[in-house]
Design a protein around this motif. Structure first.
Motif, PDB file in Angstrom:
ATOM      1  N   CYS A 144     -48.732 -98.917  29.277  1.00  0.00           N
ATOM      2  CA  CYS A 144     -48.457 -98.185  27.886  1.00  0.00           C
ATOM      3  C   CYS A 144     -48.730 -96.693  28.092  1.00  0.00           C
ATOM      4  N   ALA A 145     -48.010 -95.996  27.268  1.00  0.00           N
ATOM      5  CA  ALA A 145     -48.173 -94.673  26.976  1.00  0.00           C
ATOM      6  C   ALA A 145     -47.970 -93.908  25.620  1.00  0.00           C
ATOM      7  N   ALA A 146     -48.494 -92.899  25.221  1.00  0.00           N
ATOM      8  CA  ALA A 146     -48.561 -92.372  23.972  1.00  0.00           C
ATOM      9  C   ALA A 146     -48.269 -90.789  23.814  1.00  0.00           C
ATOM     10  N   LYS A 147     -47.793 -90.433  22.752  1.00  0.00           N
ATOM     11  CA  LYS A 147     -47.290 -88.962  22.652  1.00  0.00           C
ATOM     12  C   LYS A 147     -47.346 -88.664  21.142  1.00  0.00           C
ATOM     13  N   ARG A 148     -47.973 -87.714  20.753  1.00  0.00           N
ATOM     14  CA  ARG A 148     -47.837 -87.455  19.154  1.00  0.00           C
ATOM     15  C   ARG A 148     -46.194 -86.913  19.055  1.00  0.00           C
ATOM     16  N   SER A 149     -45.446 -87.762  18.302  1.00  0.00           N
ATOM     17  CA  SER A 149     -44.274 -87.433  17.959  1.00  0.00           C
ATOM     18  C   SER A 149     -43.655 -88.120  16.746  1.00  0.00           C
ATOM     19  N   ASN A 150     -42.921 -87.597  16.171  1.00  0.00           N
ATOM     20  CA  ASN A 150     -41.986 -88.251  15.224  1.00  0.00           C
ATOM     21  C   ASN A 150     -40.974 -89.229  15.652  1.00  0.00           C
ATOM     22  N   TYR A 151     -40.493 -89.166  16.724  1.00  0.00           N
ATOM     23  CA  TYR A 151     -39.495 -90.004  17.304  1.00  0.00           C
ATOM     24  C   TYR A 151     -39.900 -90.867  18.694  1.00  0.00           C
ATOM     25  N   PHE A 152     -39.356 -91.924  18.772  1.00  0.00           N
ATOM     26  CA  PHE A 152     -39.713 -92.632  19.789  1.00  0.00           C
ATOM     27  C   PHE A 152     -39.099 -91.929  20.914  1.00  0.00           C
ATOM     28  N   ILE A 153     -39.691 -92.327  22.252  1.00  0.00           N
ATOM     29  CA  ILE A 153     -39.663 -91.349  23.619  1.00  0.00           C
ATOM     30  C   ILE A 153     -39.274 -92.283  24.700  1.00  0.00           C
ATOM     31  N   THR A 154     -38.253 -92.189  25.465  1.00  0.00           N
ATOM     32  CA  THR A 154     -37.879 -93.175  26.470  1.00  0.00           C
ATOM     33  C   THR A 154     -38.280 -92.569  27.957  1.00  0.00           C
ATOM     34  N   SER A 155     -38.556 -91.402  27.945  1.00  0.00           N
ATOM     35  CA  SER A 155     -38.683 -90.567  29.053  1.00  0.00           C
ATOM     36  C   SER A 155     -40.174 -90.647  29.288  1.00  0.00           C
ATOM     37  N   SER A 156     -40.455 -91.110  30.894  1.00  0.00           N
ATOM     38  CA  SER A 156     -42.003 -91.062  31.007  1.00  0.00           C
ATOM     39  C   SER A 156     -42.439 -89.662  31.133  1.00  0.00           C
ATOM     40  N   GLY A 157     -41.659 -88.710  31.406  1.00  0.00           N
ATOM     41  CA  GLY A 157     -42.427 -87.189  31.790  1.00  0.00           C
ATOM     42  C   GLY A 157     -42.729 -86.630  30.435  1.00  0.00           C
ATOM     43  N   GLN A 158     -42.600 -87.246  29.215  1.00  0.00           N
ATOM     44  CA  GLN A 158     -42.831 -86.698  28.173  1.00  0.00           C
ATOM     45  C   GLN A 158     -43.975 -87.116  27.482  1.00  0.00           C
ATOM     46  N   TYR A 159     -44.631 -88.259  28.094  1.00  0.00           N
ATOM     47  CA  TYR A 159     -45.676 -88.915  27.558  1.00  0.00           C
ATOM     48  C   TYR A 159     -47.010 -88.184  27.886  1.00  0.00           C
ATOM     49  N   ASP A 160     -48.047 -87.943  27.298  1.00  0.00           N
ATOM     50  CA  ASP A 160     -49.324 -87.099  27.411  1.00  0.00           C
ATOM     51  C   ASP A 160     -50.427 -88.138  28.008  1.00  0.00           C
ATOM     52  N   TYR A 161     -50.250 -89.388  27.438  1.00  0.00           N
ATOM     53  CA  TYR A 161     -51.448 -90.209  27.588  1.00  0.00           C
ATOM     54  C   TYR A 161     -50.999 -91.583  28.182  1.00  0.00           C
ATOM     55  N   TRP A 162     -51.522 -92.216  29.194  1.00  0.00           N
ATOM     56  CA  TRP A 162     -51.291 -93.243  29.962  1.00  0.00           C
ATOM     57  C   TRP A 162     -52.579 -94.255  30.131  1.00  0.00           C
ATOM     58  N   GLY A 163     -52.207 -95.834  30.104  1.00  0.00           N
ATOM     59  CA  GLY A 163     -53.389 -96.755  30.262  1.00  0.00           C
ATOM     60  C   GLY A 163     -53.317 -96.846  31.730  1.00  0.00           C
ATOM     61  N   GLN A 164     -54.249 -97.783  32.155  1.00  0.00           N
ATOM     62  CA  GLN A 164     -54.481 -97.974  33.655  1.00  0.00           C
ATOM     63  C   GLN A 164     -53.491 -98.985  34.090  1.00  0.00           C
ATOM     64  N   GLY A 165     -52.867 -99.624  33.210  1.00  0.00           N
ATOM     65  CA  GLY A 165     -52.043-100.962  33.801  1.00  0.00           C
ATOM     66  C   GLY A 165     -52.549-102.177  33.699  1.00  0.00           C
ATOM     67  N   THR A 166     -51.486-103.140  33.255  1.00  0.00           N
ATOM     68  CA  THR A 166     -52.182-104.663  33.644  1.00  0.00           C
ATOM     69  C   THR A 166     -50.867-105.301  34.410  1.00  0.00           C
ATOM     70  N   GLN A 167     -51.327-106.286  35.148  1.00  0.00           N
ATOM     71  CA  GLN A 167     -50.299-106.754  36.264  1.00  0.00           C
ATOM     72  C   GLN A 167     -49.748-107.919  35.529  1.00  0.00           C
ATOM     73  N   VAL A 168     -48.218-108.184  35.686  1.00  0.00           N
ATOM     74  CA  VAL A 168     -47.733-109.441  35.105  1.00  0.00           C
ATOM     75  C   VAL A 168     -46.827-109.971  36.284  1.00  0.00           C
ATOM     76  N   THR A 169     -47.109-111.153  36.507  1.00  0.00           N
ATOM     77  CA  THR A 169     -46.412-111.814  37.632  1.00  0.00           C
ATOM     78  C   THR A 169     -45.732-112.971  37.038  1.00  0.00           C
ATOM     79  N   VAL A 170     -44.391-113.160  37.488  1.00  0.00           N
ATOM     80  CA  VAL A 170     -43.635-114.099  36.872  1.00  0.00           C
ATOM     81  C   VAL A 170     -43.130-115.067  38.080  1.00  0.00           C
ATOM     82  N   SER A 171     -43.607-116.357  38.278  1.00  0.00           N
ATOM     83  CA  SER A 171     -43.251-117.230  39.338  1.00  0.00           C
ATOM     84  C   SER A 171     -42.065-117.722  39.114  1.00  0.00           C
ATOM     85  N   SER A 172     -41.131-118.205  40.155  1.00  0.00           N
ATOM     86  CA  SER A 172     -39.665-118.913  40.101  1.00  0.00           C
ATOM     87  C   SER A 172     -40.008-120.380  39.982  1.00  0.00           C
TER      88      SER A 172
END
Length: 124
Positions: free
Chosen positions: A96-124
């Protein structure tokens, strides 16, 4: 400073569901746009979903549209990603990522803060 901590990842069978949470601390994220990205092994990080600071507007990657839903609880400083009808190709580390903004943002380069990540594994 804003600290983001993701949770809710895990192993699930194809067709199953998971709900990811991203809890923010340090500052209120009421006026922050939030986003979810994912990165699979050997691939670049890609956009998944984004939401405006108010939670009133959201946007999704075509690959998850109709299956994933992003929501934001400003009272809890938390953003969620509900993932349904999961597919093996959804397997990745989700950030997840966060940026102070009035609008939603789709570009990763525009975000200021990031979490460490969580693994999702989907088995077939």
């Amino acid at each position: 400073q804003v600290q983001l901590v993701e949770s809710g990842g895990g192993l699930v069978q194809a067709g199953g569901s998971l709900r990811l949470s991203c809890a923010a601390s340090g500052r209120t994220t009421s006026y922050y746009a939030m986003g979810w990205f994912r990165q699979a092994p050997g691939k670049e990080r890609e956009f998944v979903a984004a939401i405006s600071w108010s939670g009133g507007t959201s946007y999704y990657a075509d690959s998850v549209k109709g299956r994933f839903s992003i929501s934001k609880d400003n009272a809890k400083n938390t953003v969620y990603l509900q993932m349904n009808s999961l597919k093996p190709e959804d397997t990745a580390v989700y950030y997840c990522a966060a940026k102070r903004s009035n609008y939603f943002i789709t570009s990763s380069g525009q975000y200021d803060y990031w979490g460490q990540g969580t693994q999702v594994t989907v088995s077939s």
